[in-house]
Design a protein around this motif. Structure first.
Motif, PDB file in Angstrom:
ATOM      1  N   GLY A  48      -9.215   5.231  -8.145  1.00 33.76           N
ATOM      2  CA  GLY A  48      -9.900   3.942  -8.206  1.00 33.76           C
ATOM      3  C   GLY A  48     -10.298   3.445  -9.570  1.00 33.76           C
ATOM      4  N   TRP A  49      -9.940   4.193 -10.638  1.00 39.25           N
ATOM      5  CA  TRP A  49     -10.307   3.734 -11.983  1.00 39.25           C
ATOM      6  C   TRP A  49      -9.293   2.683 -12.429  1.00 39.25           C
ATOM      7  CZ3 TRP A  49     -10.110   7.000 -17.114  1.00 39.25           C
ATOM      8  CH2 TRP A  49     -10.745   6.276 -18.136  1.00 39.25           C
ATOM      9  N   ASP A  50      -9.767   1.473 -12.625  1.00 39.83           N
ATOM     10  CA  ASP A  50      -8.900   0.377 -13.055  1.00 39.83           C
ATOM     11  C   ASP A  50      -9.485  -0.280 -14.307  1.00 39.83           C
ATOM     12  OD1 ASP A  50      -7.244  -1.751 -13.449  1.00 39.83           O
ATOM     13  OD2 ASP A  50      -7.710  -2.771 -11.570  1.00 39.83           O
ATOM     14  N   PRO A  51      -9.090   0.179 -15.482  1.00 36.60           N
ATOM     15  CA  PRO A  51      -9.605  -0.421 -16.724  1.00 36.60           C
ATOM     16  C   PRO A  51      -9.215  -1.883 -16.889  1.00 36.60           C
ATOM     17  CG  PRO A  51      -8.557   1.715 -17.139  1.00 36.60           C
ATOM     18  CD  PRO A  51      -8.178   1.299 -15.746  1.00 36.60           C
ATOM     19  N   THR A  52      -8.224  -2.353 -16.116  1.00 36.60           N
ATOM     20  CA  THR A  52      -7.734  -3.723 -16.273  1.00 36.60           C
ATOM     21  C   THR A  52      -8.464  -4.728 -15.394  1.00 36.60           C
ATOM     22  OG1 THR A  52      -6.070  -3.754 -14.493  1.00 36.60           O
ATOM     23  CG2 THR A  52      -5.455  -2.687 -16.563  1.00 36.60           C
ATOM     24  N   ASN A  53      -9.262  -4.222 -14.453  1.00 34.94           N
ATOM     25  CA  ASN A  53      -9.975  -5.093 -13.513  1.00 34.94           C
ATOM     26  C   ASN A  53      -9.031  -6.012 -12.737  1.00 34.94           C
ATOM     27  OD1 ASN A  53     -12.681  -4.213 -14.071  1.00 34.94           O
ATOM     28  ND2 ASN A  53     -12.557  -5.298 -16.021  1.00 34.94           N
ATOM     29  N   GLY A  54      -7.953  -5.431 -12.240  1.00 33.02           N
ATOM     30  CA  GLY A  54      -7.096  -6.173 -11.330  1.00 33.02           C
ATOM     31  C   GLY A  54      -5.813  -6.751 -11.896  1.00 33.02           C
ATOM     32  N   ALA A 102      -2.902   1.796 -13.088  1.00 32.41           N
ATOM     33  CA  ALA A 102      -3.674   0.850 -12.283  1.00 32.41           C
ATOM     34  C   ALA A 102      -2.872  -0.413 -11.987  1.00 32.41           C
ATOM     35  CB  ALA A 102      -4.974   0.499 -12.998  1.00 32.41           C
ATOM     36  N   VAL A 103      -2.108  -0.892 -12.971  1.00 30.66           N
ATOM     37  CA  VAL A 103      -1.276  -2.081 -12.763  1.00 30.66           C
ATOM     38  C   VAL A 103      -0.269  -1.829 -11.638  1.00 30.66           C
ATOM     39  CG1 VAL A 103       0.579  -3.477 -13.758  1.00 30.66           C
ATOM     40  CG2 VAL A 103      -1.524  -3.096 -15.048  1.00 30.66           C
ATOM     41  N   ILE A 104       0.354  -0.665 -11.656  1.00 30.97           N
ATOM     42  CA  ILE A 104       1.326  -0.324 -10.609  1.00 30.97           C
ATOM     43  C   ILE A 104       0.653  -0.321  -9.240  1.00 30.97           C
ATOM     44  CG2 ILE A 104       2.824   1.509  -9.725  1.00 30.97           C
ATOM     45  CD1 ILE A 104       3.283   2.289 -12.713  1.00 30.97           C
ATOM     46  N   LEU A 105      -0.531   0.279  -9.153  1.00 32.24           N
ATOM     47  CA  LEU A 105      -1.243   0.341  -7.880  1.00 32.24           C
ATOM     48  C   LEU A 105      -1.747  -1.036  -7.459  1.00 32.24           C
ATOM     49  CD1 LEU A 105      -3.235   3.671  -8.341  1.00 32.24           C
ATOM     50  CD2 LEU A 105      -1.080   3.290  -7.139  1.00 32.24           C
ATOM     51  N   ASN A 106      -2.108  -1.864  -8.431  1.00 29.34           N
ATOM     52  CA  ASN A 106      -2.523  -3.231  -8.106  1.00 29.34           C
ATOM     53  C   ASN A 106      -1.358  -4.024  -7.518  1.00 29.34           C
ATOM     54  OD1 ASN A 106      -5.138  -2.803  -8.991  1.00 29.34           O
ATOM     55  ND2 ASN A 106      -4.768  -3.615 -11.047  1.00 29.34           N
ATOM     56  N   ARG A 107      -0.170  -3.742  -7.986  1.00 28.71           N
ATOM     57  CA  ARG A 107       1.013  -4.401  -7.426  1.00 28.71           C
ATOM     58  C   ARG A 107       1.260  -3.948  -5.986  1.00 28.71           C
ATOM     59  NH1 ARG A 107       5.806  -5.019 -12.033  1.00 28.71           N
ATOM     60  NH2 ARG A 107       4.525  -6.057 -13.609  1.00 28.71           N
ATOM     61  N   VAL A 108       1.033  -2.657  -5.733  1.00 30.11           N
ATOM     62  CA  VAL A 108       1.207  -2.149  -4.369  1.00 30.11           C
ATOM     63  C   VAL A 108       0.290  -2.909  -3.402  1.00 30.11           C
ATOM     64  CG1 VAL A 108       0.934  -0.136  -2.862  1.00 30.11           C
ATOM     65  CG2 VAL A 108       1.924   0.144  -5.138  1.00 30.11           C
ATOM     66  N   LYS A 109      -0.917  -3.221  -3.880  1.00 26.22           N
ATOM     67  CA  LYS A 109      -1.894  -3.912  -3.039  1.00 26.22           C
ATOM     68  C   LYS A 109      -1.607  -5.408  -2.912  1.00 26.22           C
ATOM     69  CE  LYS A 109      -5.478  -0.731  -4.702  1.00 26.22           C
ATOM     70  NZ  LYS A 109      -6.692  -0.624  -5.553  1.00 26.22           N
ATOM     71  N   SER A 110      -0.836  -5.944  -3.843  1.00 25.21           N
ATOM     72  CA  SER A 110      -0.562  -7.384  -3.854  1.00 25.21           C
ATOM     73  C   SER A 110       0.575  -7.740  -2.901  1.00 25.21           C
ATOM     74  CB  SER A 110      -0.195  -7.820  -5.273  1.00 25.21           C
ATOM     75  OG  SER A 110       0.262  -9.164  -5.287  1.00 25.21           O
TER      76      SER A 110
END
Length: 232
Positions: free
Chosen positions: A195-201, A144-152
């Motif tokens: 879409g499962w993100d245990p870190t909430n962003g 999820a962290v990796i995918l959150n970076r893609v979105k950032s």
């Protein structure tokens, strides 16, 4: 009444009755909204069930291992949650129970349709290299962290760009990224892509026992899973 008129009237009445019956059957056989069909119940499985189990366990409603399978333990935990929150105690997570849990249920297709098989493979490789000794929840969190970076906007806009950004991941620097991922890593990658993100962003994580960058310690830690701290 004229016999012909009577026959015609009877036919019209019969046709009207058939129309009404067909309408009633259609109304009850076709789902009226996505809210009605988007439910989790015993026998359900997948990333939404894992999210449900994670939330229940976190709040003290023990449903056992977070495995994405809605079994008896999860059923009992849901019923206890419903009982404690004044909800209908049926063990089914519909719109009201989901809202009380802070979940959004979706009956649509998986959100990983924009990713190809190469993306899944590369994400699984990074998850395996970076967190293969972590609990499953922690492996999903790394994905999820990796995918959150893609979105950032602060990071490259592709999975490969994020993973191979210079000095971003230890596993790339020491070559562990080249290890073949196992099925658990693949599952974690798919769950994160769905879409499962245990870190909430969160967009950072680190192991405080091995972290060498003093800068990473300045980030705000949101949660800890296994040996990793997840931060923004």
């Amino acid at each position: 009444m004229d016999k012909k008129v009577f026959v015609k009237t009877s036919i019209v009445v019969a046709l009207l009755l058939v129309t009404v019956v067909v309408g009633i059957v259609s109304f009850y056989s076709v789902p009226q909204s996505s809210e009605e069909v988007a439910v989790l119940k015993q026998g359900s499985s997948g990333s939404q069930v894992r999210t449900l189990q994670t939330k229940l366990n976190r709040w003290g409603y023990n449903c056992g291992t977070v495995d994405g399978i809605f079994g008896t333990k999860t059923l009992n935990a849901v019923k206890q949650f419903q009982r404690n929150n004044g909800l209908t105690v049926d063990g089914i997570v519909g719109a009201k129970t989901a809202a009380a849990l802070g979940m959004t249920l979706s009956s649509g297709s998986s959100s990983n349709s924009s990713y190809n098989s190469s993306d899944v493979y590369l994400l699984a490789k990074c998850i395996y290299a970076e967190s293969r000794g972590e609990p499953y929840l922690g492996q999903v969190a790394v994905g999820a962290v990796i995918l959150n970076r893609v979105k950032s906007s602060s990071f490259p806009n592709s999975i490969s760009g994020v993973i191979y950004q210079p000095y971003a991941f230890t596993a790339v620097s020491d070559g562990q990224i080249n290890l073949e991922p196992n099925e658990t890593a693949y599952s974690a990658a798919r769950d994160a892509m769905n879409g499962w993100d245990p870190t909430n962003g969160c967009i950072y994580y680190y192991n405080p026992a091995t972290a060498t960058s003093s800068w990473i310690w300045s980030r705000t830690v949101k949660l800890t899973i296994g040996k990793h701290r997840f931060a923004v």
